[in-house]
Design an enzyme around this catalytic site. Sequence first.
Site, PDB file in Angstrom:
ATOM      1  N   ARG A   1      33.399  31.025 -35.939  1.00  4.87           N
ATOM      2  CA  ARG A   1      32.912  30.456 -34.804  1.00  4.87           C
ATOM      3  C   ARG A   1      32.253  29.290 -34.632  1.00  4.87           C
ATOM      4  NH1 ARG A   1      32.123  33.748 -30.218  1.00  4.87           N
ATOM      5  NH2 ARG A   1      30.157  33.006 -29.734  1.00  4.87           N
TER       6      ARG A   1
ATOM      7  N   GLU B   1      19.783  32.999 -22.721  1.00  8.96           N
ATOM      8  CA  GLU B   1      20.534  34.246 -22.982  1.00  8.96           C
ATOM      9  C   GLU B   1      20.947  34.237 -24.692  1.00  8.96           C
ATOM     10  OE1 GLU B   1      21.169  33.204 -19.925  1.00  8.96           O
ATOM     11  OE2 GLU B   1      19.707  34.699 -19.154  1.00  8.96           O
ATOM     12  N   ASN B   2      21.439  32.995 -25.018  1.00  4.97           N
ATOM     13  CA  ASN B   2      22.074  32.862 -26.330  1.00  4.97           C
ATOM     14  C   ASN B   2      21.375  33.262 -27.480  1.00  4.97           C
ATOM     15  OD1 ASN B   2      24.079  29.815 -25.361  1.00  4.97           O
ATOM     16  ND2 ASN B   2      24.460  31.838 -25.165  1.00  4.97           N
TER      17      ASN B   2
ATOM     18  N   ARG C   1      22.402  36.169 -29.659  1.00  5.24           N
ATOM     19  CA  ARG C   1      23.554  35.959 -30.789  1.00  5.24           C
ATOM     20  C   ARG C   1      22.991  36.583 -32.121  1.00  5.24           C
ATOM     21  NH1 ARG C   1      27.151  31.047 -28.690  1.00  5.24           N
ATOM     22  NH2 ARG C   1      27.601  31.824 -26.702  1.00  5.24           N
TER      23      ARG C   1
ATOM     24  N   GLU D   1      30.655  21.038  -5.505  1.00  5.17           N
ATOM     25  CA  GLU D   1      32.228  21.647  -5.634  1.00  5.17           C
ATOM     26  C   GLU D   1      31.997  22.435  -7.007  1.00  5.17           C
ATOM     27  OE1 GLU D   1      34.282  21.637  -3.374  1.00  5.17           O
ATOM     28  OE2 GLU D   1      33.144  20.630  -1.987  1.00  5.17           O
TER      29      GLU D   1
ATOM     30  N   ASN E   1      34.079  27.862 -27.024  1.00  2.00           N
ATOM     31  CA  ASN E   1      34.299  27.409 -28.199  1.00  2.00           C
ATOM     32  C   ASN E   1      34.667  28.505 -29.128  1.00  2.00           C
ATOM     33  OD1 ASN E   1      33.411  24.681 -27.561  1.00  2.00           O
ATOM     34  ND2 ASN E   1      31.626  25.886 -26.792  1.00  2.00           N
TER      35      ASN E   1
ATOM     36  N   TRP F   1      38.168  29.638 -28.780  1.00  2.00           N
ATOM     37  CA  TRP F   1      39.198  28.697 -29.281  1.00  2.00           C
ATOM     38  C   TRP F   1      39.184  28.748 -30.870  1.00  2.00           C
ATOM     39  CZ3 TRP F   1      38.411  24.739 -32.906  1.00  2.00           C
ATOM     40  CH2 TRP F   1      39.522  23.848 -32.967  1.00  2.00           C
TER      41      TRP F   1
ATOM     42  N   ASP G   1      31.928  26.198 -22.320  1.00  2.00           N
ATOM     43  CA  ASP G   1      32.282  27.519 -22.966  1.00  2.00           C
ATOM     44  C   ASP G   1      33.764  27.713 -23.337  1.00  2.00           C
ATOM     45  OD1 ASP G   1      32.034  30.201 -22.977  1.00  2.00           O
ATOM     46  OD2 ASP G   1      32.516  30.778 -20.789  1.00  2.00           O
TER      47      ASP G   1
ATOM     48  N   ARG H   1      33.530  24.456 -15.158  1.00  2.00           N
ATOM     49  CA  ARG H   1      33.517  25.729 -15.989  1.00  2.00           C
ATOM     50  C   ARG H   1      34.989  25.903 -16.691  1.00  2.00           C
ATOM     51  NH1 ARG H   1      30.090  30.953 -16.672  1.00  2.00           N
ATOM     52  NH2 ARG H   1      30.659  31.284 -18.672  1.00  2.00           N
TER      53      ARG H   1
HETATM   54  C1  V07 Z   1      25.920  22.426 -29.188  1.00  2.00           C
HETATM   55  C2  V07 Z   1      28.467  21.632 -29.084  1.00  2.00           C
HETATM   56  C3  V07 Z   1      28.997  21.434 -27.829  1.00  2.00           C
HETATM   57  C4  V07 Z   1      29.641  22.720 -27.161  1.00  2.00           C
HETATM   58  C5  V07 Z   1      28.892  23.936 -26.860  1.00  2.00           C
HETATM   59  C6  V07 Z   1      27.903  24.718 -27.875  1.00  2.00           C
HETATM   60  C7  V07 Z   1      27.721  24.092 -29.261  1.00  2.00           C
HETATM   61  C8  V07 Z   1      25.385  18.792 -28.526  1.00  2.00           C
HETATM   62  C9  V07 Z   1      24.083  19.315 -28.708  1.00  2.00           C
HETATM   63  C10 V07 Z   1      22.834  18.664 -28.354  1.00  2.00           C
HETATM   64  C11 V07 Z   1      21.958  19.063 -27.843  1.00  2.00           C
HETATM   65  C12 V07 Z   1      20.588  18.306 -27.488  1.00  2.00           C
HETATM   66  C13 V07 Z   1      20.587  17.057 -27.820  1.00  2.00           C
HETATM   67  C14 V07 Z   1      21.713  16.523 -28.384  1.00  2.00           C
HETATM   68  C15 V07 Z   1      22.883  17.123 -28.530  1.00  2.00           C
HETATM   69  C16 V07 Z   1      24.224  20.682 -28.782  1.00  2.00           C
HETATM   70  C17 V07 Z   1      23.549  22.930 -29.132  1.00  2.00           C
HETATM   71  C18 V07 Z   1      25.001  23.060 -29.195  1.00  2.00           C
HETATM   72  C19 V07 Z   1      22.555  23.866 -29.081  1.00  2.00           C
HETATM   73  F1  V07 Z   1      19.395  16.298 -27.428  1.00  2.00           F
HETATM   74  N1  V07 Z   1      26.244  20.074 -28.791  1.00  2.00           N
HETATM   75  N2  V07 Z   1      25.588  20.968 -28.968  1.00  2.00           N
HETATM   76  N3  V07 Z   1      23.183  21.644 -28.894  1.00  2.00           N
HETATM   77  N4  V07 Z   1      27.201  22.625 -29.145  1.00  2.00           N
END
Ligand code: V07
Length: 254
Positions: free
Chosen positions: A45, A79-80, A83, A219, A34, A37, A32, A200
């Site tokens: 974003r 929930e996303n 957006r 924990e 991003n 930041w 959480d 978190r």
């Molecule tokens: C996402 C990057 C990390 C920060 C959180 C939000 C954005 C890696 C994946 C991913 C998912 C499945 C997979 C391989 C990679 C990813 C989403 C968003 C939707 F098999 N980062 N990342 N998927 N963020």
Amino acid sequence: MVWFLRRFFKNKENSIEPVDGAIPQHVAIIMDGNGRWASHRGLPRTAGHHAGMVALRRTIRSADELGIKVLTVYAFSTENWSRPKREVDFLMRLPKEFLRTDLPELIEKNVKVVMVGSADGLPRHTREAVDEAMAATAQNTGMILNFALNYGSRAEIIHAMRDIAAKSASGLISPGDIDEQTVDNHLYTADLPDPDLLIRPSGEIRLSNFLLWQLAYAELWFTDVYWPDFDRRHLLEAIEAYQNRDRRFGGIKL
Ligand code: V07
């Protein structure tokens, strides 16, 4: 005085870091902060999501080096979807982008990629990228990297209840025999141990519909640091906090 029991872990730079006691088997992280930041830096974003991906890569490496067995990361919640469409479209391309650059390293490190959540609801290109990574690493025996994607804990529990109800209606199981193990076996996480530690970042003190059943005894560790700034030191801090807490599972420590 148990200083001599302190174990040391050698990191890649060959400097030593203290690791007292047991490493949590399963660590779960809500990635959480991003967007915030990015806003703080006057960036879009999407730049925050990219920076979050860099933090994820770093954290996977650290977790693997520390001997963590399962790393579950919350990438996209049910929930996303609320957006803005442009942001959702961007996020749905990230699995493919991440795997294009990182899948070779995951394969080389014997990491097994799995997913929890509803794959049906994902765009085809997203599902195909994830399926390909799961297939390419299905035989791997090292750390399990579990992506929570289109995941919501209540949806997961409803899904499990429907499966159990259907088995009950067809006489495969009788209601009185339904126990914790039955529920466990019908969750997306059936093959995984419960998380020992939830991390978190970003200052929110909530579970946000993440692994509600599975986190019953975990924990919980919170930090104000935004996910893109999360690094090895924060992971070690969380593990140290985990090690310094008594885990009694409701019993009394003797
Ligand atoms: C996402 C990057 C990390 C920060 C959180 C939000 C954005 C890696 C994946 C991913 C998912 C499945 C997979 C391989 C990679 C990813 C989403 C968003 C939707 F098999 N980062 N990342 N998927 N963020």
